[in-house]
Design a protein around this motif. Structure first.
Motif, PDB file in Angstrom:
ATOM      1  N   ASN A 200      97.668 167.610  37.428  1.00 10.71           N
ATOM      2  CA  ASN A 200      98.364 167.688  36.068  1.00 10.71           C
ATOM      3  C   ASN A 200      97.902 168.637  34.974  1.00 10.71           C
ATOM      4  OD1 ASN A 200      99.307 164.783  36.404  1.00 10.71           O
ATOM      5  ND2 ASN A 200      97.081 164.284  36.186  1.00 10.71           N
ATOM      6  N   LYS A 201      98.945 168.782  33.986  1.00 11.00           N
ATOM      7  CA  LYS A 201      98.745 169.865  33.176  1.00 11.00           C
ATOM      8  C   LYS A 201      97.067 170.029  32.328  1.00 11.00           C
ATOM      9  CE  LYS A 201     100.721 171.618  28.708  1.00 11.00           C
ATOM     10  NZ  LYS A 201     101.534 171.537  27.828  1.00 11.00           N
ATOM     11  N   GLY A 202      96.640 171.029  32.816  1.00 13.59           N
ATOM     12  CA  GLY A 202      95.285 171.516  32.265  1.00 13.59           C
ATOM     13  C   GLY A 202      94.086 171.348  33.109  1.00 13.59           C
ATOM     14  N   GLU A 203      94.526 170.630  34.487  1.00 10.60           N
ATOM     15  CA  GLU A 203      93.569 170.186  35.422  1.00 10.60           C
ATOM     16  C   GLU A 203      93.306 171.552  36.442  1.00 10.60           C
ATOM     17  OE1 GLU A 203      94.164 165.479  36.258  1.00 10.60           O
ATOM     18  OE2 GLU A 203      94.883 167.049  37.465  1.00 10.60           O
ATOM     19  N   THR A 204      92.076 171.182  36.899  1.00  8.67           N
ATOM     20  CA  THR A 204      91.559 172.400  37.663  1.00  8.67           C
ATOM     21  C   THR A 204      91.456 171.538  39.123  1.00  8.67           C
ATOM     22  OG1 THR A 204      90.714 173.762  36.066  1.00  8.67           O
ATOM     23  CG2 THR A 204      89.878 174.346  38.383  1.00  8.67           C
ATOM     24  N   THR A 205      91.688 172.620  40.407  1.00 14.02           N
ATOM     25  CA  THR A 205      91.552 171.869  41.662  1.00 14.02           C
ATOM     26  C   THR A 205      90.140 171.237  41.815  1.00 14.02           C
ATOM     27  OG1 THR A 205      91.434 174.243  42.138  1.00 14.02           O
ATOM     28  CG2 THR A 205      93.213 172.877  42.726  1.00 14.02           C
ATOM     29  N   PRO A 206      89.733 170.215  42.289  1.00 20.04           N
ATOM     30  CA  PRO A 206      88.236 169.807  42.390  1.00 20.04           C
ATOM     31  C   PRO A 206      87.505 170.782  43.412  1.00 20.04           C
ATOM     32  CG  PRO A 206      89.854 168.354  43.400  1.00 20.04           C
ATOM     33  CD  PRO A 206      90.557 169.306  42.652  1.00 20.04           C
ATOM     34  N   ALA A 208      87.859 174.261  46.020  1.00 23.17           N
ATOM     35  CA  ALA A 208      88.724 175.646  46.441  1.00 23.17           C
ATOM     36  C   ALA A 208      89.654 175.206  47.747  1.00 23.17           C
ATOM     37  CB  ALA A 208      87.695 176.643  47.053  1.00 23.17           C
ATOM     38  N   VAL A 209      90.816 175.962  47.389  1.00 24.85           N
ATOM     39  CA  VAL A 209      91.755 175.998  48.439  1.00 24.85           C
ATOM     40  C   VAL A 209      91.877 176.999  49.174  1.00 24.85           C
ATOM     41  CG1 VAL A 209      94.451 175.598  48.533  1.00 24.85           C
ATOM     42  CG2 VAL A 209      93.079 174.679  46.684  1.00 24.85           C
ATOM     43  N   LYS A 210      91.870 176.693  50.482  1.00 22.61           N
ATOM     44  CA  LYS A 210      91.719 178.032  51.464  1.00 22.61           C
ATOM     45  C   LYS A 210      93.097 178.199  51.838  1.00 22.61           C
ATOM     46  CE  LYS A 210      89.438 179.582  55.680  1.00 22.61           C
ATOM     47  NZ  LYS A 210      88.957 179.219  56.770  1.00 22.61           N
ATOM     48  N   SER A 211      93.475 179.696  51.981  1.00 23.76           N
ATOM     49  CA  SER A 211      94.597 180.048  52.529  1.00 23.76           C
ATOM     50  C   SER A 211      94.484 181.328  53.162  1.00 23.76           C
ATOM     51  CB  SER A 211      95.590 180.573  51.235  1.00 23.76           C
ATOM     52  OG  SER A 211      95.185 181.755  50.587  1.00 23.76           O
ATOM     53  N   GLN A 212      95.469 181.952  53.772  1.00 22.32           N
ATOM     54  CA  GLN A 212      95.263 183.348  54.485  1.00 22.32           C
ATOM     55  C   GLN A 212      94.650 184.534  53.492  1.00 22.32           C
ATOM     56  OE1 GLN A 212      99.514 183.463  54.704  1.00 22.32           O
ATOM     57  NE2 GLN A 212      99.446 185.494  54.455  1.00 22.32           N
ATOM     58  N   PHE A 213      94.669 184.220  52.421  1.00 22.51           N
ATOM     59  CA  PHE A 213      94.064 185.340  51.409  1.00 22.51           C
ATOM     60  C   PHE A 213      92.603 185.225  50.978  1.00 22.51           C
ATOM     61  CE2 PHE A 213      98.751 184.816  50.558  1.00 22.51           C
ATOM     62  CZ  PHE A 213      99.124 186.063  50.979  1.00 22.51           C
ATOM     63  N   GLY A 214      92.329 183.776  51.178  1.00 21.94           N
ATOM     64  CA  GLY A 214      90.798 183.489  50.794  1.00 21.94           C
ATOM     65  C   GLY A 214      90.655 182.222  50.184  1.00 21.94           C
ATOM     66  N   PHE A 215      89.775 182.009  49.186  1.00 21.42           N
ATOM     67  CA  PHE A 215      89.618 180.649  48.727  1.00 21.42           C
ATOM     68  C   PHE A 215      89.986 180.929  47.267  1.00 21.42           C
ATOM     69  CE2 PHE A 215      86.860 180.536  51.988  1.00 21.42           C
ATOM     70  CZ  PHE A 215      86.837 179.420  52.599  1.00 21.42           C
ATOM     71  N   HIS A 216      90.982 179.783  46.888  1.00 21.82           N
ATOM     72  CA  HIS A 216      91.571 179.863  45.398  1.00 21.82           C
ATOM     73  C   HIS A 216      91.115 178.761  44.586  1.00 21.82           C
ATOM     74  CE1 HIS A 216      94.992 182.248  46.961  1.00 21.82           C
ATOM     75  NE2 HIS A 216      94.725 181.597  48.038  1.00 21.82           N
ATOM     76  N   ILE A 217      90.503 179.116  43.450  1.00 24.06           N
ATOM     77  CA  ILE A 217      90.477 177.852  42.225  1.00 24.06           C
ATOM     78  C   ILE A 217      91.387 177.724  41.509  1.00 24.06           C
ATOM     79  CG2 ILE A 217      88.757 177.182  40.431  1.00 24.06           C
ATOM     80  CD1 ILE A 217      87.462 179.468  43.205  1.00 24.06           C
ATOM     81  N   ILE A 218      92.372 176.749  41.221  1.00 20.00           N
ATOM     82  CA  ILE A 218      93.513 176.848  40.611  1.00 20.00           C
ATOM     83  C   ILE A 218      93.658 176.075  39.431  1.00 20.00           C
ATOM     84  CG2 ILE A 218      96.182 176.413  40.828  1.00 20.00           C
ATOM     85  CD1 ILE A 218      95.413 176.427  44.080  1.00 20.00           C
ATOM     86  N   ARG A 219      93.919 176.541  38.417  1.00 20.54           N
ATOM     87  CA  ARG A 219      94.300 175.562  36.953  1.00 20.54           C
ATOM     88  C   ARG A 219      95.850 175.730  36.739  1.00 20.54           C
ATOM     89  NH1 ARG A 219      91.555 177.704  31.688  1.00 20.54           N
ATOM     90  NH2 ARG A 219      93.660 178.548  31.438  1.00 20.54           N
ATOM     91  N   LEU A 220      96.085 174.483  36.558  1.00 26.42           N
ATOM     92  CA  LEU A 220      97.539 174.370  35.976  1.00 26.42           C
ATOM     93  C   LEU A 220      97.488 174.360  34.545  1.00 26.42           C
ATOM     94  CD1 LEU A 220     100.537 174.103  36.693  1.00 26.42           C
ATOM     95  CD2 LEU A 220     100.297 171.395  36.863  1.00 26.42           C
TER      96      LEU A 220
END
Length: 261
Positions: A200-206, A208-220
């Motif tokens: 949701n708007k303003g939330e951050t992933t609880p 880290a999200v793993k991808s081919q590039f590494g680990f992402h901490i995402i905020r929408l």
């Protein structure tokens, strides 16, 4: 005697008229050789195609240019330069270039891009790029432990933007506080986009999200409907692109049909 004089006058008048008619077709006589007006007309067409306005001054310059060319051509022919192999090879290349240009010009007349073609192409673009756009930030790190350290700092009150500048390994967004600007979900790798659209708007992933590039901490940060340009704004680009595509297809078709041994 009187009748003979009348016919003589008529013949003289006719010859004079023919001479004047022939003269009207030429712009000059250089060393006894006529320079036809058609040369001026051809050169004027080239000038017009270049976008230069045709003024009386330009027309006079073109006329002088044609006369100068005739003078130089005559001198070159006197020296036998038109009989050299190099000259003949260049003439052949020029002939090919002109003929191919005429072929492509004729094809473009028969395969011109219409307003309906542009509209259809624009509709496909809208269908492929419509929907939602997302404004997100992320912090990219190499290991899961580094991601946990980022979350720990966020819990202690550290600003997401400051941590992105300090810790993110993404050179494109790190310096901007992790800002990825507005983009469709399809612009990101699947793991990233799946996690982002679930926020949701303003939330951050609880986590880290793993991808081919590494680990992402995402905020929408925000979501909106896709902001697409209007047809009038992109019509010239679409027309040019479709024209180039059709010309390339025409060339490929001819190449494919040709028997080359």
């Amino acid at each position: 005697m009187k009748k003979q004089m009348i016919w003589t006058a008529v013949a003289a008048a006719a010859l004079t008229a023919l001479s004047m008619g022939a003269s009207a077709q030429n712009i000059a006589i250089v060393n006894g050789k006529a320079v036809p007006k058609t040369r001026v007309e051809a050169l004027m067409q080239q000038v017009a195609r270049s976008g230069r306005p045709i003024t009386p001054e330009v027309e006079a310059q073109v006329k002088e240019e044609v006369i100068a060319r005739e003078i130089f051509m005559q001198e070159a022919q006197k020296r036998g330069l038109d009989a050299t192999d190099d000259y003949k090879a260049q003439i052949e290349l020029a002939r090919q270039t002109i003929l191919i240009r005429e072929l492509f010009a004729e094809y473009q007349k028969t395969a011109a891009v219409t307003d309906a073609d542009v509209q259809a192409e624009y509709d496909k673009f809208v269908a492929a790029n419509g929907g939602k756009e997302y404004r997100a930030r992320h912090i990219l790190v190499e290991t899961e432990d580094q991601a946990k350290a980022v979350y720990a700092s966020l819990k202690k009150g550290a600003k997401f933007e400051d941590l992105a500048k300090k810790m993110s390994k993404d050179p494109g967004s790190g310096a901007n506080g992790g800002d990825l600007d507005w983009a469709a979900a399809g612009n990101f790798v699947k793991e990233f986009s799946d996690a982002m659209v679930a926020l949701n708007k303003g939330e951050t992933t609880p986590a880290a999200v793993k991808s081919q590039f590494g680990f992402h901490i995402i905020r929408l940060d925000d979501v909106r409907e896709a902001q697409l340009p209007k047809l009038e704004e992109v019509k010239p680009q679409i027309t040019q692109q479709m024209t180039q595509q059709r010309m390339a297809a025409f060339q490929q078709e001819l190449r494919a049909k040709a028997k080359v041994e």
